[in-house]
Design an enzyme around this catalytic site. Structure first.
Site, PDB file in Angstrom:
ATOM      1  N   GLY A 188       0.889  -1.147   0.107  1.00  0.00           N
ATOM      2  CA  GLY A 188       0.055  -0.025  -0.032  1.00  0.00           C
ATOM      3  C   GLY A 188       0.950   1.343  -0.150  1.00  0.00           C
ATOM      4  O   GLY A 188       2.225   1.011  -0.283  1.00  0.00           O
ATOM      5  N   GLY A 189       0.321   2.199   0.335  1.00  0.00           N
ATOM      6  CA  GLY A 189       1.155   3.671   0.427  1.00  0.00           C
ATOM      7  C   GLY A 189       2.357   3.481   1.168  1.00  0.00           C
ATOM      8  O   GLY A 189       3.415   3.928   0.629  1.00  0.00           O
ATOM      9  N   ALA A 190       2.267   2.870   2.310  1.00  0.00           N
ATOM     10  CA  ALA A 190       3.442   2.970   3.320  1.00  0.00           C
ATOM     11  C   ALA A 190       4.522   1.984   2.816  1.00  0.00           C
ATOM     12  O   ALA A 190       5.497   2.411   2.620  1.00  0.00           O
ATOM     13  CB  ALA A 190       2.876   2.414   4.695  1.00  0.00           C
ATOM     14  N   PHE A 235     -11.491  19.784   6.049  1.00  0.00           N
ATOM     15  CA  PHE A 235     -11.867  18.402   6.447  1.00  0.00           C
ATOM     16  C   PHE A 235     -11.918  18.565   7.932  1.00  0.00           C
ATOM     17  O   PHE A 235     -11.546  19.645   8.591  1.00  0.00           O
ATOM     18  CB  PHE A 235     -10.491  17.502   6.234  1.00  0.00           C
ATOM     19  CG  PHE A 235     -11.024  16.317   5.391  1.00  0.00           C
ATOM     20  CD1 PHE A 235     -11.073  16.351   4.094  1.00  0.00           C
ATOM     21  CD2 PHE A 235     -11.104  15.057   5.947  1.00  0.00           C
ATOM     22  CE1 PHE A 235     -11.444  15.230   3.165  1.00  0.00           C
ATOM     23  CE2 PHE A 235     -11.224  13.875   5.183  1.00  0.00           C
ATOM     24  CZ  PHE A 235     -11.285  14.136   3.840  1.00  0.00           C
ATOM     25  N   ASP A 291      -2.769  -8.823   9.467  1.00  0.00           N
ATOM     26  CA  ASP A 291      -1.736  -9.808   9.659  1.00  0.00           C
ATOM     27  C   ASP A 291      -0.495  -9.520  10.230  1.00  0.00           C
ATOM     28  O   ASP A 291      -0.049 -10.274  11.125  1.00  0.00           O
ATOM     29  CB  ASP A 291      -1.457 -10.468   8.100  1.00  0.00           C
ATOM     30  CG  ASP A 291      -2.598 -10.836   7.542  1.00  0.00           C
ATOM     31  OD1 ASP A 291      -3.995 -10.053   7.833  1.00  0.00           O
ATOM     32  OD2 ASP A 291      -2.675 -11.354   6.317  1.00  0.00           O
ATOM     33  N   GLN A 313     -11.193   3.835  15.303  1.00  0.00           N
ATOM     34  CA  GLN A 313     -11.852   4.818  15.027  1.00  0.00           C
ATOM     35  C   GLN A 313     -13.301   4.287  14.077  1.00  0.00           C
ATOM     36  O   GLN A 313     -13.140   3.430  13.336  1.00  0.00           O
ATOM     37  CB  GLN A 313     -11.229   5.622  14.018  1.00  0.00           C
ATOM     38  CG  GLN A 313     -12.282   7.001  13.556  1.00  0.00           C
ATOM     39  CD  GLN A 313     -11.083   7.960  12.630  1.00  0.00           C
ATOM     40  OE1 GLN A 313     -10.905   7.699  11.723  1.00  0.00           O
ATOM     41  NE2 GLN A 313     -11.022   8.931  13.406  1.00  0.00           N
ATOM     42  N   HIS A 370     -16.026   5.858  11.551  1.00  0.00           N
ATOM     43  CA  HIS A 370     -16.406   6.807  10.761  1.00  0.00           C
ATOM     44  C   HIS A 370     -17.694   7.392  10.763  1.00  0.00           C
ATOM     45  O   HIS A 370     -18.457   6.154  10.451  1.00  0.00           O
ATOM     46  CB  HIS A 370     -15.694   6.627   9.419  1.00  0.00           C
ATOM     47  CG  HIS A 370     -15.672   7.786   8.364  1.00  0.00           C
ATOM     48  ND1 HIS A 370     -16.677   8.666   8.010  1.00  0.00           N
ATOM     49  CD2 HIS A 370     -14.475   8.513   7.984  1.00  0.00           C
ATOM     50  CE1 HIS A 370     -16.556   9.334   7.297  1.00  0.00           C
ATOM     51  NE2 HIS A 370     -14.910   9.640   7.258  1.00  0.00           N
ATOM     52  N   LEU A 377     -17.652   3.751   2.654  1.00  0.00           N
ATOM     53  CA  LEU A 377     -17.183   5.211   2.979  1.00  0.00           C
ATOM     54  C   LEU A 377     -17.972   6.028   2.220  1.00  0.00           C
ATOM     55  O   LEU A 377     -17.805   6.090   0.891  1.00  0.00           O
ATOM     56  CB  LEU A 377     -15.645   5.294   3.416  1.00  0.00           C
ATOM     57  CG  LEU A 377     -15.536   6.543   4.358  1.00  0.00           C
ATOM     58  CD1 LEU A 377     -15.663   6.208   5.610  1.00  0.00           C
ATOM     59  CD2 LEU A 377     -14.276   6.988   3.996  1.00  0.00           C
ATOM     60  N   THR A 388     -16.776   9.981   2.100  1.00  0.00           N
ATOM     61  CA  THR A 388     -15.865  10.870   2.840  1.00  0.00           C
ATOM     62  C   THR A 388     -16.274  12.009   3.296  1.00  0.00           C
ATOM     63  O   THR A 388     -17.056  12.756   2.882  1.00  0.00           O
ATOM     64  CB  THR A 388     -14.820  11.218   1.682  1.00  0.00           C
ATOM     65  OG1 THR A 388     -13.917  12.083   1.946  1.00  0.00           O
ATOM     66  CG2 THR A 388     -15.438  12.008   0.376  1.00  0.00           C
ATOM     67  N   GLU A 389     -15.416  12.229   4.319  1.00  0.00           N
ATOM     68  CA  GLU A 389     -15.624  13.724   4.978  1.00  0.00           C
ATOM     69  C   GLU A 389     -15.419  14.638   4.286  1.00  0.00           C
ATOM     70  O   GLU A 389     -16.405  15.997   4.543  1.00  0.00           O
ATOM     71  CB  GLU A 389     -14.550  13.763   6.143  1.00  0.00           C
ATOM     72  CG  GLU A 389     -14.845  14.665   7.302  1.00  0.00           C
ATOM     73  CD  GLU A 389     -13.647  14.086   8.290  1.00  0.00           C
ATOM     74  OE1 GLU A 389     -13.941  13.074   8.824  1.00  0.00           O
ATOM     75  OE2 GLU A 389     -12.719  14.984   8.574  1.00  0.00           O
ATOM     76  N   ARG A 406     -14.153  12.857  13.919  1.00  0.00           N
ATOM     77  CA  ARG A 406     -15.259  11.805  13.723  1.00  0.00           C
ATOM     78  C   ARG A 406     -15.718  10.949  14.953  1.00  0.00           C
ATOM     79  O   ARG A 406     -16.819  10.449  15.016  1.00  0.00           O
ATOM     80  CB  ARG A 406     -14.329  10.753  13.065  1.00  0.00           C
ATOM     81  CG  ARG A 406     -13.826  11.168  11.518  1.00  0.00           C
ATOM     82  CD  ARG A 406     -12.807  10.290  11.029  1.00  0.00           C
ATOM     83  NE  ARG A 406     -12.505  10.734   9.463  1.00  0.00           N
ATOM     84  CZ  ARG A 406     -11.602  10.552   8.880  1.00  0.00           C
ATOM     85  NH1 ARG A 406     -10.981   9.363   9.061  1.00  0.00           N
ATOM     86  NH2 ARG A 406     -11.659  10.856   7.656  1.00  0.00           N
ATOM     87  N   HIS A 465     -13.402   2.017  10.890  1.00  0.00           N
ATOM     88  CA  HIS A 465     -12.662   2.791   9.825  1.00  0.00           C
ATOM     89  C   HIS A 465     -11.035   2.533  10.005  1.00  0.00           C
ATOM     90  O   HIS A 465     -10.459   2.434   9.058  1.00  0.00           O
ATOM     91  CB  HIS A 465     -13.172   4.140   9.837  1.00  0.00           C
ATOM     92  CG  HIS A 465     -12.532   4.875   8.633  1.00  0.00           C
ATOM     93  ND1 HIS A 465     -12.648   4.397   7.232  1.00  0.00           N
ATOM     94  CD2 HIS A 465     -11.731   5.938   8.596  1.00  0.00           C
ATOM     95  CE1 HIS A 465     -12.069   5.077   6.523  1.00  0.00           C
ATOM     96  NE2 HIS A 465     -11.554   6.383   7.258  1.00  0.00           N
ATOM     97  N   GLU A 481      -0.910   1.851   8.456  1.00  0.00           N
ATOM     98  CA  GLU A 481      -1.811   1.631   9.394  1.00  0.00           C
ATOM     99  C   GLU A 481      -1.575   0.657  10.707  1.00  0.00           C
ATOM    100  O   GLU A 481      -2.098   0.850  11.649  1.00  0.00           O
ATOM    101  CB  GLU A 481      -3.296   1.203   8.835  1.00  0.00           C
ATOM    102  CG  GLU A 481      -4.406   1.470   9.710  1.00  0.00           C
ATOM    103  CD  GLU A 481      -5.779   1.640   9.099  1.00  0.00           C
ATOM    104  OE1 GLU A 481      -5.881   1.982   7.961  1.00  0.00           O
ATOM    105  OE2 GLU A 481      -6.786   1.112   9.688  1.00  0.00           O
ATOM    106  N   ARG A 537      -7.896   9.535  15.009  1.00  0.00           N
ATOM    107  CA  ARG A 537      -7.060  10.280  13.914  1.00  0.00           C
ATOM    108  C   ARG A 537      -8.010  11.113  13.294  1.00  0.00           C
ATOM    109  O   ARG A 537      -9.067  11.038  12.981  1.00  0.00           O
ATOM    110  CB  ARG A 537      -6.742   8.963  12.922  1.00  0.00           C
ATOM    111  CG  ARG A 537      -6.136   9.504  11.511  1.00  0.00           C
ATOM    112  CD  ARG A 537      -5.645   8.345  10.769  1.00  0.00           C
ATOM    113  NE  ARG A 537      -6.928   7.578  10.000  1.00  0.00           N
ATOM    114  CZ  ARG A 537      -7.564   8.242   8.936  1.00  0.00           C
ATOM    115  NH1 ARG A 537      -7.197   9.241   8.465  1.00  0.00           N
ATOM    116  NH2 ARG A 537      -8.431   7.538   8.207  1.00  0.00           N
ATOM    117  N   LEU A 576      -2.881   9.234   5.289  1.00  0.00           N
ATOM    118  CA  LEU A 576      -2.227   9.452   4.180  1.00  0.00           C
ATOM    119  C   LEU A 576      -0.924  10.064   4.356  1.00  0.00           C
ATOM    120  O   LEU A 576      -0.005   9.576   3.761  1.00  0.00           O
ATOM    121  CB  LEU A 576      -2.757  10.039   2.769  1.00  0.00           C
ATOM    122  CG  LEU A 576      -4.238   9.117   2.464  1.00  0.00           C
ATOM    123  CD1 LEU A 576      -4.943   9.875   1.463  1.00  0.00           C
ATOM    124  CD2 LEU A 576      -3.671   7.714   1.861  1.00  0.00           C
TER     125      LEU A 576
END
Ligand SMILES: Cc1cc2nc3c(=O)[nH]c(=O)nc-3n(C[C@H](O)[C@H](O)[C@H](O)COP(=O)(O)OP(=O)(O)OC[C@H]3O[C@@H](n4cnc5c(N)ncnc54)[C@H](O)[C@@H]3O)c2cc1C
Ligand code: SF4
Ligand code: FES
Lengths: 242, 579
Positions: free
Chosen positions: B18-20, B120, B221, B240, B242, B252, B254-255, B286, B352, B383, B394, B400
């Site tokens: 993922g992004g991380a 946001f 995992d 959290q 949402h 979801l 989005t906010e 949230r 969430h 995450e 959060r 992100l």
């Protein structure tokens, strides 16, 4: 309610040939086909294999042929389908098990078009500027989730597996029409070829299949025009750095 | 058929794409040999579903500063975030967003051609005076664009990927990490990766709850696997919810929809958030909005007496809805048959985001005790990690930021460290846990069904360990989890084939969820106060004197032992949290 669902099963470790199996499961009309597949897997036969993750049409895992059309199982509702619902793997890639196909060649073609921003000019301290109009020109093709539904619905691809295919061209479009990109010349050999964009016969199957509503055929047409005119269109309204 | 074993050696292995994971891979692979192992094909990772935006004080539309971002993050987290880490994140957010733009990320633009920003929840100017435009976004598919862009760059850089490889174990020997074991889903082979450094970026675990915005594959995992290896999990009681999940489905909204002007209405058509958060209203954090929805429902003001409220987007310019929120408009039309431009959208809180996870320092190194001792060679980011920048709750757009900032820092630290390190020896029993676990699941007979156990787990977590909690309910949940854990020992996987045994994979994932649900519930029962997303009906107040501290849950001989460590407070002293 009870629904009937017919799945083309294949597990080479058990049985060399594929076979249709029909299942009856409980489902709500508002359920997704993915929910019904889970009902089969969790209540009838745990060995049923399919890919899935997000369950709302964003990750691109579960493209398959549902009642004869390429769809995402998580984006079609039971109420919109005639029964028995037939489910088979996407066409044109080797089937590995049940609904799971080998996507290796799909991603090879994706890599061939150099699907990344090519711009060797020094990076500014802040963002590179781009006008909202220029951003809009490639907006549609940024939505692609690489699900494969378009390429595996394309008769030109079925006829010739060397064809780079609509999904890869969509990716090329996303960069060719980005005013920050300088990679048109590098991508040209793959695209401007009989196995590149010129293999497209404008049949529109890709556009019909795309779960993200991308105007795939239009994007291919724009890439054809760009190659024919010899370069990307000039940026329309590059703003002056303030 | 016997399960083959294949061995590899790398400088570093990154688990998760993922992004991380991708950001770490991009950084580390500039200077050392890196393999990325992911159970999903990288672009299928859940980062791709993030909608609203990535927060950074660019100040493109309004004055903004990283200090304000830092304050909002600390206050939003109910003063539990570690302020040294939050400072690092909010400062580097600016640079990392520019860097994503340089990589090609197609942000929406202002008329001047700069990155566009929107409002946001919980993000303010001048320490809480008014909402601020801080979320940089690409329509409502910001996460999709981050994931695609990072993957594109990894291709450009020639990063080595092992796609559809499921992590089964993290090897620790002589007090340091020595590599990982993973199951190749296509062939059923076990692959042993010996490495100087391992970075876990395996994402969250929302699937322990019945209603969730999280993908089926978000089963925690990495967290569970290192927990079994003796690494503690930090702040697990903070999960959290949402406020705006699509009713029953949890998908979801989005906010950003409220950032663009959408409001929440109860069954009587009242804008109830005005009563709970007079300044920020529908853009309060949230945790507060989710509690407000539960209260409205409890007091009979849900829609039609049911457990949901309405999100009203009908007052917005239809063009804004279609252009800036195209995906969620499509979700609502597809899954509910409701047109958000003309009709109200039924929403309810949805599980969430995991604030807790594997404890790390600001270089993403895993710290394995209350003294923050580094476990050499092991890293975690995204995450699955707990730095902690989110504390008790959060803020939107901050995950992100977290994944790219700390993914990058972890990748850099690995690149700087591995040159000086030797490849550690593999433990002699490197494969035994993986063999044992898979062997048990595929040889049990006439046993339990993983699907049935999972359903019961998700139900009890939703009923007893969600937005509001209290002692009796938590004890009940613990008893249920304990029964489910013993039933899990008897789970039978009927599919005995090697290739794409997704039934086996789901059974493994259920094992992880059971561990994490257990740690979450133990932590929630112990924490006798209300802070951020952890809200105890029987202890409704925040209690800084006793509870301004992080919890650490250790797995010890079939039990969980809790320890605690202090919070880093540098700039902002705890205050009451009013919005
Ligand atoms: C619907 C939705 C919207 C969101 N919107 C926003 C937003 O607008 N702004 C924001 O800041 N945050 C948002 N978030 C939160 C944010 O998207 C996530 O927290 C973040 O993307 C997590 O990234 P990650 O890299 O840690 O993990 P993920 O992207 O979840 O990736 C996990 C990776 O780990 C791999 N993996 C997991 N288990 C294994 C295993 N056993 N073996 C091998 N690989 C494994 C997976 O294959 C995957 O590649 C949103 C979240 C959701 C669910
Ligand atoms: S263009 Fe559409 S159908 Fe083709 S791969 Fe992308 S999302 Fe799928
Ligand atoms: S499961 Fe993600 S697109 Fe269907």
């Amino acid at each position: 309610m009870q629904i009937r669902i017919k799945i083309k099963r294949y597990n080479p470790e058990r049985e060399p040939k594929e076979q249709w199996r029909e299942y009856a499961v409980e489902a709500d009309p508002m359920d997704r086909v993915l929910d019904a597949l889970h009902a089969v897997k969790w209540q009838r036969d745990g060995s049923l294999a399919f890919r899935r993750s997000c369950a709302h049409g964003i990750c691109g895992s579960d493209a398959m042929m549902i009642n004869g059309r390429n769809r995402l199982a998580c984006k079609v509702l039971i109420k919109d389908l005639k029964q028995p619902i037939t489910i088979e793997p996407m066409r044109g890639f080797p089937v590995l098990k049940d609904l799971i196909v080998d996507m290796t060649r799909f991603f090879e073609k994706y890599r061939q078009v150099k699907p990344y921003l090519i711009n060797d000019t020094p990076e500014p301290k802040t963002e590179r500027l781009q006008s909202p109009e220029d951003r809009e020109r490639y907006d549609d093709t940024t939505k692609c989730i690489l699900c494969g539904a378009c390429t595996t619905a394309c008769p030109s691809f079925w006829a010739n597996k060397e064809y780079v295919g609509p999904a890869a061209i969509v990716q090329a479009h996303r960069f060719l029409f980005d005013s920050r990109d300088h990679g048109a010349a590098e991508r040209k050999p793959v695209l401007d070829d009989t196995m590149g964009v010129w293999r497209c016969r404008t049949i529109f199957s890709c556009t019909d299949a795309c779960p993200r509503g991308i105007q795939v055929t239009k994007a291919i047409g724009e890439v054809k025009k760009l190659l024919a005119t010899g370069g990307p269109p000039p940026a329309t309204a590059v703003p002056k750095p303030s | 058929m016997a399960r083959q074993v294949i061995h590899h050696e790398y400088d570093a292995v990154i688990v998760g794409a993922g992004g991380a994971g991708l950001m770490a891979a991009l950084e580390a692979s500039k200077r050392c040999r890196v393999a990325v192992v992911s159970k999903l094909y990288p672009t299928r990772s859940h980062t791709g579903t993030a909608q609203g935006g990535i927060g950074a004080a660019l100040g493109n539309l309004e004055p903004d500063s990283w200090e304000w971002h830092m304050f909002d993050t600390v206050k939003g987290g109910d003063y539990l975030p570690d302020q040294d880490a939050v400072e690092v994140m909010c400062r580097e957010a600016i640079d990392v967003v520019y860097s994503l733009e340089h990589m090609g990320l197609p942000f929406n633009r202002t008329p001047e051609g700069k990155i566009d920003q929107r409002r946001f929840g919980g993000h303010t100017m001048e320490l809480g005076k008014a909402p601020v435009r801080r979320a940089c976004y690409a329509a409502d598919r910001t996460g999709h664009m981050i994931l695609q862009t990072l993957y594109q760059q990894c291709i450009k850089q020639g990063v080595a990927f092992f796609d559809e490889f499921h992590l089964t174990d993290v090897l620790v020997s002589g007090g340091r990490c020595a590599g990982v074991v993973a199951l190749c889903l296509a062939t059923g082979e076990l692959h042993c990766f010996r490495a100087k450094a391992v970075l876990l970026a395996t994402g969250g675990f929302g699937r322990m709850f019945k209603v969730t915005s999280n993908a089926h594959t978000l089963t925690g995992d990495g967290c569970s696997i290192v927990f079994r290896r003796g690494v503690p999990l930090e702040d697990m009681e903070f999960f959290q919810f949402h406020p705006t999940g699509i009713y029953k489905l949890g998908i979801l909204v989005t906010e950003g929809a409220r950032g663009e002007g959408g409001v929440l209405l109860n069954g009587k058509g009242e804008r109830f958030m005005e009563r709970y958060a007079p300044t920020m209203k529908d853009l309060a954090p949230r945790d507060m909005i989710s509690r407000a929805i539960y209260r409205e429902v409890q007091e009979g003001r849900g829609v039609d007496g049911k457990d949901y409220v309405h999100l009203d987007l009908t007052k917005l310019d239809p063009d804004v809805v279609e252009r800036k929120l195209p995906d969620i408009t499509d979700f609502v039309r597809t899954y509910l048959g409701v047109d958000p431009v003309k009709e109200l959208v039924p929403v309810q809180p949805t599980a969430h985001y995991a604030m807790g996870g594997i404890p790390t320092n600001t270089n993403a190194q895993v710290v394995a005790d209350a003294k923050n001792s580094v476990l050499t060679g092991l890293y975690a980011a995204g995450e699955c990690a707990c730095v902690s920048v989110h504390g008790g709750n959060r803020l939107g757009t901050n995950s992100l930021v977290d994944i790219v900032v700390f993914g990058r820092r972890g990748g850099r630290h690995i690149a700087e460290s591995v040159g000086k390190m030797e490849l550690p020896p593999l433990p002699s029993d490197a494969l035994s846990r993986s063999h044992e676990e898979i062997g048990r699941l595929t040889s049990n007979l006439g046993g339990e069904s993983a699907a049935a156990i999972r359903t019961e787990l998700q139900q009890v977590m939703m009923d007893r360990v969600s937005v509001y909690r209290e002692e009796t309910g938590l004890k009940e949940a613990l008893a249920t989890i304990s029964t489910l854990r013993s039933r899990y020992r008897k789970v039978e996987v009927e599919d005995r084939s090697l290739s794409y045994n997704t039934e086996l994979q789901e059974a493994l994932e259920l094992g992880y969820l059971l561990d994490l649900a257990w740690a979450t519930t133990v932590g929630a029962l112990a924490r006798t106060e209300s802070r951020g997303a952890h809200s105890r009906e029987d202890f409704p107040k925040r209690d800084d004197a006793n509870w301004l501290k992080h919890s650490l849950a250790f797995a010890t001989d079939g039990n969980i032992k809790l320890d605690y460590k202090p919070v880093s407070i540098t700039r902002f002293q705890p205050k009451e949290r009013i919005y």
